[in-house]
Design a protein around this motif. Structure first.
Motif, PDB file in Angstrom:
ATOM      1  N   HIS A 290      71.059 -15.315 -40.896  1.00 17.59           N
ATOM      2  CA  HIS A 290      69.808 -14.616 -41.194  1.00 17.59           C
ATOM      3  C   HIS A 290      70.060 -13.626 -42.320  1.00 17.59           C
ATOM      4  O   HIS A 290      71.211 -13.273 -42.611  1.00 17.59           O
ATOM      5  CB  HIS A 290      69.317 -13.830 -39.968  1.00 17.59           C
ATOM      6  CG  HIS A 290      69.035 -14.654 -38.762  1.00 17.59           C
ATOM      7  ND1 HIS A 290      70.031 -15.072 -37.889  1.00 17.59           N
ATOM      8  CD2 HIS A 290      67.866 -15.116 -38.249  1.00 17.59           C
ATOM      9  CE1 HIS A 290      69.483 -15.771 -36.913  1.00 17.59           C
ATOM     10  NE2 HIS A 290      68.175 -15.812 -37.102  1.00 17.59           N
ATOM     11  N   SER A 298      64.683  -5.894 -37.259  1.00 17.69           N
ATOM     12  CA  SER A 298      64.450  -6.269 -35.868  1.00 17.69           C
ATOM     13  C   SER A 298      65.020  -5.239 -34.898  1.00 17.69           C
ATOM     14  O   SER A 298      64.452  -4.988 -33.834  1.00 17.69           O
ATOM     15  CB  SER A 298      65.083  -7.637 -35.582  1.00 17.69           C
ATOM     16  OG  SER A 298      64.511  -8.645 -36.375  1.00 17.69           O
ATOM     17  N   GLY A 409      63.627 -23.740 -37.777  1.00 20.18           N
ATOM     18  CA  GLY A 409      62.347 -24.382 -37.487  1.00 20.18           C
ATOM     19  C   GLY A 409      62.483 -25.886 -37.374  1.00 20.18           C
ATOM     20  O   GLY A 409      61.901 -26.515 -36.486  1.00 20.18           O
ATOM     21  N   THR A 453      64.808 -20.460 -28.630  1.00 15.29           N
ATOM     22  CA  THR A 453      63.426 -20.049 -28.367  1.00 15.29           C
ATOM     23  C   THR A 453      63.403 -18.726 -27.605  1.00 15.29           C
ATOM     24  O   THR A 453      62.616 -17.820 -27.921  1.00 15.29           O
ATOM     25  CB  THR A 453      62.697 -21.137 -27.564  1.00 15.29           C
ATOM     26  OG1 THR A 453      62.702 -22.366 -28.325  1.00 15.29           O
ATOM     27  CG2 THR A 453      61.264 -20.737 -27.283  1.00 15.29           C
ATOM     28  N   GLY A 456      64.253 -15.752 -29.784  1.00 16.77           N
ATOM     29  CA  GLY A 456      63.124 -15.312 -30.603  1.00 16.77           C
ATOM     30  C   GLY A 456      62.231 -14.315 -29.887  1.00 16.77           C
ATOM     31  O   GLY A 456      61.561 -13.500 -30.537  1.00 16.77           O
ATOM     32  N   ARG A 457      62.226 -14.364 -28.556  1.00 15.21           N
ATOM     33  CA  ARG A 457      61.444 -13.388 -27.793  1.00 15.21           C
ATOM     34  C   ARG A 457      62.177 -12.049 -27.673  1.00 15.21           C
ATOM     35  O   ARG A 457      61.565 -11.026 -27.381  1.00 15.21           O
ATOM     36  CB  ARG A 457      61.132 -13.938 -26.399  1.00 15.21           C
ATOM     37  CG  ARG A 457      60.226 -15.164 -26.409  1.00 15.21           C
ATOM     38  CD  ARG A 457      59.719 -15.486 -25.023  1.00 15.21           C
ATOM     39  NE  ARG A 457      60.777 -15.977 -24.149  1.00 15.21           N
ATOM     40  CZ  ARG A 457      61.077 -17.261 -23.986  1.00 15.21           C
ATOM     41  NH1 ARG A 457      60.408 -18.202 -24.645  1.00 15.21           N
ATOM     42  NH2 ARG A 457      62.057 -17.628 -23.168  1.00 15.21           N
ATOM     43  N   ALA A 460      63.318 -10.284 -33.188  1.00 12.89           N
ATOM     44  CA  ALA A 460      62.313 -10.872 -34.081  1.00 12.89           C
ATOM     45  C   ALA A 460      62.923 -11.777 -35.140  1.00 12.89           C
ATOM     46  O   ALA A 460      62.314 -12.777 -35.533  1.00 12.89           O
ATOM     47  CB  ALA A 460      61.515  -9.753 -34.749  1.00 12.89           C
ATOM     48  N   TYR A 462      65.079 -13.973 -34.947  1.00 13.81           N
ATOM     49  CA  TYR A 462      65.276 -15.340 -34.473  1.00 13.81           C
ATOM     50  C   TYR A 462      63.979 -16.137 -34.447  1.00 13.81           C
ATOM     51  O   TYR A 462      63.990 -17.328 -34.113  1.00 13.81           O
ATOM     52  CB  TYR A 462      65.957 -15.340 -33.104  1.00 13.81           C
ATOM     53  CG  TYR A 462      67.466 -15.426 -33.245  1.00 13.81           C
ATOM     54  CD1 TYR A 462      68.124 -16.652 -33.189  1.00 13.81           C
ATOM     55  CD2 TYR A 462      68.223 -14.297 -33.482  1.00 13.81           C
ATOM     56  CE1 TYR A 462      69.485 -16.743 -33.350  1.00 13.81           C
ATOM     57  CE2 TYR A 462      69.603 -14.365 -33.630  1.00 13.81           C
ATOM     58  CZ  TYR A 462      70.225 -15.600 -33.573  1.00 13.81           C
ATOM     59  OH  TYR A 462      71.583 -15.698 -33.741  1.00 13.81           O
ATOM     60  N   ARG A 463      62.889 -15.514 -34.804  1.00  7.27           N
ATOM     61  CA  ARG A 463      61.635 -16.266 -34.950  1.00  7.27           C
ATOM     62  C   ARG A 463      61.454 -16.776 -36.380  1.00  7.27           C
ATOM     63  O   ARG A 463      60.475 -17.478 -36.668  1.00  7.27           O
ATOM     64  CB  ARG A 463      60.452 -15.386 -34.548  1.00  7.27           C
ATOM     65  CG  ARG A 463      60.465 -14.987 -33.084  1.00  7.27           C
ATOM     66  CD  ARG A 463      59.126 -14.457 -32.620  1.00  7.27           C
ATOM     67  NE  ARG A 463      58.821 -13.140 -33.155  1.00  7.27           N
ATOM     68  CZ  ARG A 463      59.183 -11.985 -32.578  1.00  7.27           C
ATOM     69  NH1 ARG A 463      59.889 -11.997 -31.458  1.00  7.27           N
ATOM     70  NH2 ARG A 463      58.849 -10.821 -33.109  1.00  7.27           N
ATOM     71  N   PRO A 465      61.693 -19.183 -39.220  1.00 13.46           N
ATOM     72  CA  PRO A 465      61.984 -20.618 -39.264  1.00 13.46           C
ATOM     73  C   PRO A 465      62.970 -21.003 -40.356  1.00 13.46           C
ATOM     74  O   PRO A 465      63.550 -22.094 -40.308  1.00 13.46           O
ATOM     75  CB  PRO A 465      60.614 -21.254 -39.524  1.00 13.46           C
ATOM     76  CG  PRO A 465      59.820 -20.170 -40.192  1.00 13.46           C
ATOM     77  CD  PRO A 465      60.303 -18.876 -39.603  1.00 13.46           C
TER      78      PRO A 465
END
Length: 533
Positions: A290, A298, A409, A453, A456-457, A460, A462-463, A465
């Protein structure tokens, strides 16, 4: 020494260390002139609730240390702590031959250091070259794809930890951690490793520290033989009597085996000698990259980028179906993804950071657990599984040690695409778009998708794509364990052999491996006096 904990200061504090020290003295009701030393013992960041604060623990030593215990009750956040004293008893019966240490990674390095400091003049055997030649071999591999199977990110002076972040974070809480930290400091490691919440040295600085420790070992009568691998064991009367190496036989009755998690030929040799290897849990997956700025946003929200904050780090985990865990491992802020192969025709990834951690990307292993149930309890099948994944990654990369890669993604949707936008892969041999899920057994791919998944919750970043996944990560830890006696630390099947560190299945990471090396050396010393001469 008095420790004053939980001193919380805002990022806007102009001189936080001085203010934290002043607050500690006020809590103790001690005037500054009575303190011999007042400094940082630990610094962490509490970034919960979107407003980071600095959290200090201050160590105070009084000029009259006898007054310290009475002050321990000054506040619930104050405790009295005596500095650890390290005493390593020595046995009475002298060794006939000097002890041998096999492997010069963290476990072997610290085992040899304690033995040398205690007068045992150890002989250290390392299958790879010295650090200077090892760095050259790694650079050739990264530039031209010329792999030396004994000189790479896994093998050579310093072990696999040399080409990492130099992370010293551990959860073991062993007093010997202070011995290891002290030795690192004695040999040039940054002073802040003594008090940072997540201490790290950095790949660049760690190399000089390792050279300096080896220099002390040699100055005290120890000997290091590079490019010398262990190839066999000699047993007499049910105990170790000597070893075979690529340079010929060596007489020894006490051997610390610290070969690291990638010495597959050594594992096979031990099995052929009748020693009872066991399957050990390990994990497989890939490297996730990232933007470092996105990680810090985040974690720190509006405070991201503040100069008082450390580079953003994270650790995530998620239980998924089938009793497996997906988690992040070896997170490297501002780092790069490494080409970590040690066998021809296989691709292996790892991560590293320099001390400054100033690269554009952050990376971490995202892996899923496997264990003996997946391999019928057969260690050979576990090693074969690792090798099979690495060879599949090599083929998917298209040869030349290019690595297969896919954006998050795409992986979640099973599309096999590398839709790079903001995040550019840092793997040095180059990457090839690939369906990473197709390289792993279906159950493991599904588990990794569930884990990502869930991440990602929790974070941030990790959300995003367009985060990049590069594969495969297979060397998280040793797939095998060589059983040892819990008290003597000797192999249950061969007295005189001390299974040690990551390769033997008793450590994970630089600090735990180094502590295990000290522990095994101490056990050897408790049984034996130094050899004559």
């Amino acid at each position: 020494m008095l420790l004053v904990r939980n001193i919380r200061l805002p990022l806007t504090c102009p001189a936080p260390e001085a203010e934290a020290a002043a607050q500690a003295l006020r809590i103790l009701r001690v005037p500054p002139e009575r303190a011999a030393r007042c400094g940082v013992a630990k610094l962490s960041v509490d970034a919960r609730h979107g407003k980071p604060v600095l959290v200090y623990t201050i160590a105070v030593t009084l000029r009259d240390e006898g007054e310290e215990p009475a002050l321990a009750g000054a506040s619930p956040c104050v405790c009295f702590k005596q500095p650890p004293q390290f005493r390593f008893p020595r046995g009475q019966a002298p060794l006939a031959h000097r002890p041998v240490v096999v492997g010069l990674g963290p476990a072997g390095l610290f085992a040899a250091l304690l033995l040398a400091r205690s007068g045992y003049r150890p002989l250290v055997l390392e299958r790879g070259p010295d650090l200077d030649r090892r760095v050259q071999a790694v650079q050739r591999f990264e530039a031209a794809g010329e792999l030396d199977e004994n000189a790479n990110i896994q093998f050579g002076e310093g072990g696999a930890g040399t080409f990492s972040d130099g992370k010293l974070t551990t959860r073991i809480g062993d007093p010997l951690c202070a011995f290891v930290t002290g030795a690192f400091l004695d040999h040039g490691a940054p002073e802040d490793i003594a008090w940072r919440q997540r201490p790290h040295i950095g790949t660049d600085l760690l190399r000089g520290v390792i050279r300096a420790i080896r220099g002390e070992i040699e100055s005290l009568g120890g000997e290091v033989r590079f490019q010398t691998a262990l190839t066999g064991l000699h047993v007499q009367g049910g105990a170790l009597a000597g070893i075979e190496t690529t340079a010929g036989p060596v007489a020894c009755e006490q051997l610390i085996l610290a070969v690291g998690h990638s010495a597959r030929d050594t594992f096979a040799m031990l099995s052929s000698c009748g020693l009872p290897l066991e399957c050990k849990p390990f994990s497989v997956g890939f490297r996730a990259e990232h933007l470092q700025t996105e990680i810090e946003t985040s974690l720190y929200h509006a405070a991201a980028g503040h100069p008082a904050l450390p580079r953003g780090e994270y650790q995530l985990s998620q239980q998924v179906g089938g009793g497996r865990c997906v988690y992040t491992f070896c997170m490297c802020p501002g780092g790069t993804v490494c080409a970590a192969a040690s066998e021809a025709g296989g691709v292996v990834t790892n991560g590293m950071s320099l001390h400054a951690r100033d690269g554009q990307n952050a990376n971490a292993a995202v892996v899923v657990s496997v264990d003996g149930r997946d391999f019928g309890g057969d260690p050979a099948r576990a090693v074969a599984f690792q090798r099979r994944l690495e060879q599949a990654a090599f083929r998917a990369g298209g040869g030349g040690y290019r690595a297969p890669a896919e954006t998050v993604g795409s992986f979640l949707e099973g599309r096999g695409k590398l839709d790079t936008l903001r995040v550019q892969p840092t793997y040095p041999r180059g990457v090839t778009p690939c369906d990473l899920g197709g390289l792993l057994p279906g159950e493991l791919s599904a588990a990794l998708r569930q884990g990502l998944t869930a991440f990602g919750r929790k974070l941030a970043a990790y959300r995003a794509p367009d985060a990049v996944l590069t594969g495969l990560e297979t060397r998280t830890s040793s797939p095998v364990r060589l059983p040892r006696n819990a008290e003597t630390l000797q192999c249950t099947a061969l007295p005189g052999l001390y299974p040690c560190g990551e390769g033997a299945g008793y450590a994970g990471g630089i600090m735990t491996a180094a502590v295990d090396g000290v522990r095994c050396a101490a056990a050897l010393m408790a049984k034996n006096a130094p050899p004559p001469g």
